[in-house]
Write a protein that holds these residues in place. Sequence first.
Motif, mmCIF file in Angstrom:
data_model
loop_
_atom_site.group_PDB
_atom_site.id
_atom_site.type_symbol
_atom_site.label_atom_id
_atom_site.label_comp_id
_atom_site.label_asym_id
_atom_site.label_seq_id
_atom_site.Cartn_x
_atom_site.Cartn_y
_atom_site.Cartn_z
ATOM 1 N N LEU A 40 10.002 10.088 0.901
ATOM 2 C CA LEU A 40 9.976 11.109 1.932
ATOM 3 C C LEU A 40 11.320 11.821 1.990
ATOM 4 C CD1 LEU A 40 8.061 9.462 4.932
ATOM 5 C CD2 LEU A 40 7.164 10.508 2.847
ATOM 6 N N ALA A 41 11.329 12.985 2.663
ATOM 7 C CA ALA A 41 12.565 13.764 2.792
ATOM 8 C C ALA A 41 12.969 13.990 4.234
ATOM 9 C CB ALA A 41 12.413 15.119 2.095
ATOM 10 N N SER A 42 12.043 13.790 5.189
ATOM 11 C CA SER A 42 12.359 14.086 6.586
ATOM 12 C C SER A 42 12.091 12.885 7.479
ATOM 13 C CB SER A 42 11.536 15.286 7.083
ATOM 14 O OG SER A 42 10.206 14.913 7.361
ATOM 15 N N LEU A 43 12.864 12.794 8.542
ATOM 16 C CA LEU A 43 12.660 11.745 9.526
ATOM 17 C C LEU A 43 11.386 11.983 10.327
ATOM 18 C CD1 LEU A 43 16.311 11.300 10.851
ATOM 19 C CD2 LEU A 43 15.106 9.917 9.143
ATOM 20 N N GLU A 44 11.003 13.240 10.497
ATOM 21 C CA GLU A 44 9.782 13.554 11.236
ATOM 22 C C GLU A 44 8.558 12.979 10.513
ATOM 23 O OE1 GLU A 44 13.015 16.124 12.414
ATOM 24 O OE2 GLU A 44 12.124 15.780 10.425
ATOM 25 N N GLU A 45 8.523 13.116 9.192
ATOM 26 C CA GLU A 45 7.398 12.574 8.441
ATOM 27 C C GLU A 45 7.419 11.049 8.458
ATOM 28 O OE1 GLU A 45 4.870 13.814 4.481
ATOM 29 O OE2 GLU A 45 7.014 14.247 4.516
ATOM 30 N N LEU A 46 8.613 10.469 8.431
ATOM 31 C CA LEU A 46 8.730 9.014 8.516
ATOM 32 C C LEU A 46 8.184 8.512 9.849
ATOM 33 C CD1 LEU A 46 9.986 6.569 6.888
ATOM 34 C CD2 LEU A 46 11.904 6.758 8.477
ATOM 35 N N ARG A 47 8.474 9.223 10.919
ATOM 36 C CA ARG A 47 7.958 8.831 12.240
ATOM 37 C C ARG A 47 6.438 8.899 12.276
ATOM 38 N NH1 ARG A 47 12.455 12.295 13.895
ATOM 39 N NH2 ARG A 47 14.223 10.951 14.455
ATOM 40 N N ALA A 48 5.859 9.895 11.624
ATOM 41 C CA ALA A 48 4.398 10.004 11.578
ATOM 42 C C ALA A 48 3.799 8.824 10.816
ATOM 43 C CB ALA A 48 3.991 11.325 10.934
ATOM 44 N N ALA A 49 4.414 8.452 9.712
ATOM 45 C CA ALA A 49 3.924 7.309 8.944
ATOM 46 C C ALA A 49 4.057 6.016 9.742
ATOM 47 C CB ALA A 49 4.691 7.198 7.628
ATOM 48 N N ALA A 50 5.147 5.875 10.479
ATOM 49 C CA ALA A 50 5.340 4.690 11.312
ATOM 50 C C ALA A 50 4.256 4.590 12.375
ATOM 51 C CB ALA A 50 6.722 4.727 11.963
ATOM 52 N N GLU A 51 3.898 5.719 12.956
ATOM 53 C CA GLU A 51 2.839 5.726 13.961
ATOM 54 C C GLU A 51 1.508 5.320 13.344
ATOM 55 O OE1 GLU A 51 0.524 6.310 17.409
ATOM 56 O OE2 GLU A 51 2.639 5.848 17.069
ATOM 57 N N ALA A 52 1.234 5.782 12.133
ATOM 58 C CA ALA A 52 0.000 5.391 11.457
ATOM 59 C C ALA A 52 -0.025 3.888 11.195
ATOM 60 C CB ALA A 52 -0.142 6.162 10.149
ATOM 61 N N ALA A 53 1.098 3.329 10.776
ATOM 62 C CA ALA A 53 1.180 1.889 10.552
ATOM 63 C C ALA A 53 0.939 1.123 11.846
ATOM 64 C CB ALA A 53 2.543 1.527 9.959
ATOM 65 N N ARG A 54 1.483 1.621 12.944
ATOM 66 C CA ARG A 54 1.273 0.965 14.244
ATOM 67 C C ARG A 54 -0.196 0.984 14.618
ATOM 68 N NH1 ARG A 54 0.196 1.906 19.165
ATOM 69 N NH2 ARG A 54 0.004 4.154 18.817
ATOM 70 N N ARG A 55 -0.872 2.088 14.347
ATOM 71 C CA ARG A 55 -2.288 2.211 14.712
ATOM 72 C C ARG A 55 -3.176 1.229 13.959
ATOM 73 N NH1 ARG A 55 -3.805 8.632 15.626
ATOM 74 N NH2 ARG A 55 -2.175 9.076 17.167
ATOM 75 N N GLY A 61 0.817 -1.200 0.000
ATOM 76 C CA GLY A 61 0.000 0.000 0.000
ATOM 77 C C GLY A 61 0.852 1.252 0.000
ATOM 78 N N SER A 62 0.888 1.945 -1.124
ATOM 79 C CA SER A 62 1.793 3.081 -1.315
ATOM 80 C C SER A 62 1.286 4.344 -0.626
ATOM 81 C CB SER A 62 1.967 3.347 -2.808
ATOM 82 O OG SER A 62 2.720 4.524 -3.038
ATOM 83 N N MET A 63 2.174 4.969 0.158
ATOM 84 C CA MET A 63 1.896 6.258 0.787
ATOM 85 C C MET A 63 3.110 7.154 0.588
ATOM 86 S SD MET A 63 -0.232 5.360 4.283
ATOM 87 C CE MET A 63 1.221 5.017 5.280
ATOM 88 N N GLY A 64 2.938 8.237 -0.149
ATOM 89 C CA GLY A 64 4.016 9.177 -0.403
ATOM 90 C C GLY A 64 3.966 10.352 0.548
ATOM 91 N N PRO A 65 4.808 11.348 0.338
ATOM 92 C CA PRO A 65 4.846 12.508 1.235
ATOM 93 C C PRO A 65 3.529 13.277 1.225
ATOM 94 C CG PRO A 65 6.204 12.881 -0.715
ATOM 95 C CD PRO A 65 5.803 11.449 -0.744
ATOM 96 N N ILE A 66 3.211 13.879 2.353
ATOM 97 C CA ILE A 66 1.958 14.617 2.497
ATOM 98 C C ILE A 66 1.945 15.872 1.641
ATOM 99 C CG2 ILE A 66 0.647 16.001 4.176
ATOM 100 C CD1 ILE A 66 1.217 13.763 6.202
ATOM 101 N N GLY A 67 3.104 16.463 1.416
ATOM 102 C CA GLY A 67 3.161 17.647 0.574
ATOM 103 C C GLY A 67 3.196 18.952 1.334
ATOM 104 N N GLU A 68 3.429 18.882 2.642
ATOM 105 C CA GLU A 68 3.577 20.075 3.470
ATOM 106 C C GLU A 68 4.842 19.908 4.313
ATOM 107 O OE1 GLU A 68 0.092 21.142 5.776
ATOM 108 O OE2 GLU A 68 -1.183 19.901 4.489
ATOM 109 N N PHE A 69 5.426 21.030 4.722
ATOM 110 C CA PHE A 69 6.601 20.974 5.587
ATOM 111 C C PHE A 69 6.169 20.699 7.022
ATOM 112 C CE2 PHE A 69 8.527 23.665 2.188
ATOM 113 C CZ PHE A 69 9.586 22.814 1.885
#
Length: 318
Positions: free
Chosen positions: A152-167, A108-116
Amino acid sequence: MTDPLSRMLARSPHVLADGATGTALMNMGLGQEPAELWNLTRPAEVARHYRAAVDAGSDLFLTNSFAANASRMRLPGLADQVTDLNRQAAAIAREVADAAGRPVIVAGSMGPIGEFMAPMGSLTHARAVEMFHQQAEALREGGADILWVETLASLEELRAAAEAARRVGMAWCGSLSFDTAGRTMMGVTPSQLAAAVETLPNPPVAYGANCGIGASDLLRTVAGFVASGNERPIIAKGNAGVPHLLHGDIHYDGTPELMADYACLARDMGVQVIGGCCGTMPAHLCAMREALETRPRGPRPTLDQITAQLGAFASARH
């Protein structure tokens, strides 16, 4: 090993991922509309794209949902269809994978949100998690086997995606795009990514790099992962050269032969999940599959050997 990718990697030394979704759909006639809208309006073409990857030998392919998050769908007026776009992307993929006659993983592909992300921008961790979670839940409902977070370009966004996967209780993979002198646009280095994934409460099944500049540069990034000492499976999905417009279609100058060389070099570096990104078409995937199956494994290549086969690096590393 409860997820299908871990089980597949336990049986095979490498997994062949897919190629380019955007390039393929544009060559099918995609215009200015979001590619993800085709999941609802032209599902047969999306299925044809998925089947082409499977027929070319891919063990894993991504859903047509890369930009289907609430932020990026707002501009074209599709924010209220995010759930349907993602669920349908996965449902079409599930049907194709189940008909393959062999194990094929739907990612299931999820790319960057598109905001900083804050503090540079206004995107908070909570809002990023919410948007990724909406996508992830719909992809799970549609039948995706794992989540695939990429470009992705930032570790912060990667952490958010990881949290979503955990949920949603799903295994996931994550890759960044290293396109700025060996770093991501936000300055992340390969060694920083390799260290960061191990600090997550739910580390990815595999991590790595995709897109970027070209095959040579991507394998230089892989060398950074290898040097970090992290033994988690590595993902490499490099572009098939540089884009050109020919007779109204987008073509990349990376030949199937070049991508076959890239696939074997990646394998010899220790990469376990090998695929292509922009410009990588079924002909490239066929050549990669054949090369991986017929060429003997070699010693780990040096950077000089990589550039000798794939061409010079696009930029110096800083």
